[in-house]
Scaffold this motif. Structure first.
Motif, PDB file in Angstrom:
ATOM      1  N   ARG A 170       0.829  -1.202   0.000  1.00 22.16           N
ATOM      2  CA  ARG A 170       0.000   0.000   0.000  1.00 22.16           C
ATOM      3  C   ARG A 170       0.865   1.254   0.000  1.00 22.16           C
ATOM      4  NH1 ARG A 170      -3.252   0.957   5.355  1.00 22.16           N
ATOM      5  NH2 ARG A 170      -1.097   1.381   5.975  1.00 22.16           N
ATOM      6  N   ASP A 171       1.907   1.242   0.841  1.00 26.27           N
ATOM      7  CA  ASP A 171       2.792   2.402   0.907  1.00 26.27           C
ATOM      8  C   ASP A 171       3.541   2.601  -0.408  1.00 26.27           C
ATOM      9  OD1 ASP A 171       2.026   2.902   3.475  1.00 26.27           O
ATOM     10  OD2 ASP A 171       3.752   1.920   4.406  1.00 26.27           O
ATOM     11  N   GLY A 205       2.458   1.773  -3.373  1.00 22.09           N
ATOM     12  CA  GLY A 205       1.512   2.338  -4.332  1.00 22.09           C
ATOM     13  C   GLY A 205       1.310   3.814  -4.122  1.00 22.09           C
ATOM     14  N   ARG A 206       1.256   4.240  -2.839  1.00 17.17           N
ATOM     15  CA  ARG A 206       1.075   5.652  -2.542  1.00 17.17           C
ATOM     16  C   ARG A 206       2.294   6.455  -3.002  1.00 17.17           C
ATOM     17  NH1 ARG A 206       0.400   5.312   2.650  1.00 17.17           N
ATOM     18  NH2 ARG A 206      -1.862   5.158   2.539  1.00 17.17           N
ATOM     19  N   ASN A 207       3.475   5.924  -2.767  1.00 17.36           N
ATOM     20  CA  ASN A 207       4.695   6.641  -3.164  1.00 17.36           C
ATOM     21  C   ASN A 207       4.787   6.782  -4.678  1.00 17.36           C
ATOM     22  OD1 ASN A 207       5.510   6.894  -0.494  1.00 17.36           O
ATOM     23  ND2 ASN A 207       6.732   5.015  -0.523  1.00 17.36           N
ATOM     24  N   ALA A 236       2.239   6.801  -6.704  1.00 20.65           N
ATOM     25  CA  ALA A 236       1.198   7.746  -7.090  1.00 20.65           C
ATOM     26  C   ALA A 236       1.675   9.180  -6.902  1.00 20.65           C
ATOM     27  CB  ALA A 236      -0.066   7.502  -6.259  1.00 20.65           C
ATOM     28  N   ARG A 262      -2.682   3.738  -9.452  1.00 18.32           N
ATOM     29  CA  ARG A 262      -1.730   3.161  -8.502  1.00 18.32           C
ATOM     30  C   ARG A 262      -2.228   3.253  -7.056  1.00 18.32           C
ATOM     31  NH1 ARG A 262       3.139   1.707 -10.936  1.00 18.32           N
ATOM     32  NH2 ARG A 262       2.855   1.945 -13.196  1.00 18.32           N
ATOM     33  N   ASP A 263      -3.010   4.296  -6.768  1.00 21.02           N
ATOM     34  CA  ASP A 263      -3.505   4.503  -5.399  1.00 21.02           C
ATOM     35  C   ASP A 263      -4.868   5.180  -5.500  1.00 21.02           C
ATOM     36  OD1 ASP A 263      -3.810   4.844  -2.682  1.00 21.02           O
ATOM     37  OD2 ASP A 263      -2.433   6.547  -2.547  1.00 21.02           O
ATOM     38  N   TYR A 264      -5.916   4.360  -5.604  1.00 20.27           N
ATOM     39  CA  TYR A 264      -7.248   4.882  -5.927  1.00 20.27           C
ATOM     40  C   TYR A 264      -7.762   5.885  -4.909  1.00 20.27           C
ATOM     41  CZ  TYR A 264     -12.122   5.172  -7.251  1.00 20.27           C
ATOM     42  OH  TYR A 264     -13.350   5.646  -7.632  1.00 20.27           O
ATOM     43  N   ASN A 318      -6.073   8.123  -3.303  1.00 20.50           N
ATOM     44  CA  ASN A 318      -5.165   9.250  -3.122  1.00 20.50           C
ATOM     45  C   ASN A 318      -5.911  10.576  -3.290  1.00 20.50           C
ATOM     46  OD1 ASN A 318      -3.088  11.343  -3.937  1.00 20.50           O
ATOM     47  ND2 ASN A 318      -1.753   9.609  -3.445  1.00 20.50           N
TER      48      ASN A 318
END
Length: 361
Positions: free
Chosen positions: A10-11, A13-15, A17, A49-51, A53
């Motif tokens: 998850r992290d 994907g956030r990075n 994004a 990548r991070d829905y 966000n």
């Protein structure tokens, strides 16, 4: 940890994004004709990548809103009217932002996205103005100068922004939105050059006295303004209340250290305004009333602070020695009464270091 719950994924994907979001912001600042489409694809990829966000959603919603608006101007010839019309669309955009969450909910990543969108729109508006084609009468139009100043502010060109905003102020000194924008640009310029922002603070304070409710939160970018905004919000105020209470808490927290003596004309206007607010507050039912605490009390306290500082700054003058201490004491008593009747102001506010110097006179 629950089976299959991948914190690392998850992290990651956030990075990823956030990387796409920053690339999209850089594209919007590039000035390329294809920038909006490129940025849109990058913001959409960030969401893939991070829905969830929020920055990606904010950036994409803002970009799409402006794309639709600017398409309506695409076939119009360049002119001051076209440029001014594009700048005028910001009001509608800020209403849109209120509808999707409001200023209180915008985090730092979303502010960065807003600045990138502002850069792109400002460049589009500035090109539409065709400034070199302005005739002398248009060059002397304070409204055009104001809008050009906003465009250069959006580009981060604070030197040119101040040229236009200061010119506009020469024609319209008491326009409150213009006061706020000049103060914000001066604060931003001071940040970029590591200079004193004393002049910006003074103009900000004058703007808050003239009309706190006319500050456009979405347009204020300086660390000074945003710091004051958050300081007031952290004390439990919401929405428009925050703007009303900023000058009160800004003064108590030492954000406006300069004390100044007012001219007789300004002093007369301030006293008349304070008298008007006192009567309005009484008619509303006192400091504890909803409208009183939300709007009238902070405006009245801000007026009292200005009066106190005027009396302090002028106390050395011969004609002020006799009644200066009495006027200070009367104003302090009014402040104490006003504070004691509210729910949001703790009693210890009167023990703020701000008042120590006045009590010593």
């Amino acid at each position: 940890m629950e089976e299959g719950f991948d914190v690392g994924g998850r992290d990651a994907g956030r990075n990823i994004a956030m990387t796409f979001i920053r690339e999209g912001e850089d594209v919007l600042r590039s000035g390329r004709p294809s920038a909006p489409l490129e940025a849109r694809r990058l913001f959409e990829e960030a969401l893939n990548r991070d829905y969830g966000n929020s920055a990606a959603k904010f950036a994409l919603k803002s970009l799409l809103w402006w794309q639709r608006r600017l398409e309506g101007y695409a076939l119009l010839a360049r002119s001051p009217d076209k440029g001014g019309a594009i700048v005028g669309e910001w009001k509608g955009f800020y209403r849109f932002l209120n509808d999707i969450g409001g200023a209180d909910g915008i985090d730092d990543a979303e502010w960065d996205a807003l600045r990138a969108v502002r850069h792109w729109v400002s460049a589009s508006a500035l090109e539409a103005f065709d400034y070199n084609a302005l005739n002398p009468s248009q060059s002397g139009d304070w409204g055009i100068q104001f809008k050009l100043g906003l465009c250069y502010k959006g580009l981060g060109d604070y030197e040119n922004a101040l040229v236009f905003l200061d010119t506009a102020a020469g024609f319209k000194q008491d326009n409150v939105p213009l006061l706020f924008e000049r103060a914000d640009v001066k604060a931003l310029a001071a940040e970029s050059d590591a200079r004193s922002d004393g002049e910006a603070r003074l103009i900000f304070r004058e703007a808050f006295l003239a009309g706190s409710e006319e500050a456009c939160v979405y347009s204020m970018e300086s660390a000074f303004f945003r710091g004051l905004y958050h300081a007031a919000a952290e004390r439990g105020y919401e929405g428009d209340e925050i703007l009303e209470w900023i000058p009160v808490w800004g003064t108590l927290l030492g954000a406006f250290p300069l004390k100044r003596e007012l001219s007789q004309i300004k002093l007369g206007k301030l006293k008349a305004r304070v008298f008007e607010l006192e009567n309005e507050l009484k008619a509303e039912g006192g400091p504890g009333s909803r409208n009183g605490e939300r709007k009238l009390v902070p405006r009245l306290l801000n007026g009292y602070f200005w009066l106190l500082e005027h009396y302090e700054a002028s106390r050395q003058r011969e004609e002020s020695r006799q009644d200066g201490p009495r006027l200070v004491e009367e104003t302090l008593l009014k402040i104490e009464w006003t504070c004691s009747g509210t729910r949001s102001l703790p009693e210890q506010i009167m023990r703020s270091p701000y008042f120590a110097g006045f009590r010593g006179n």
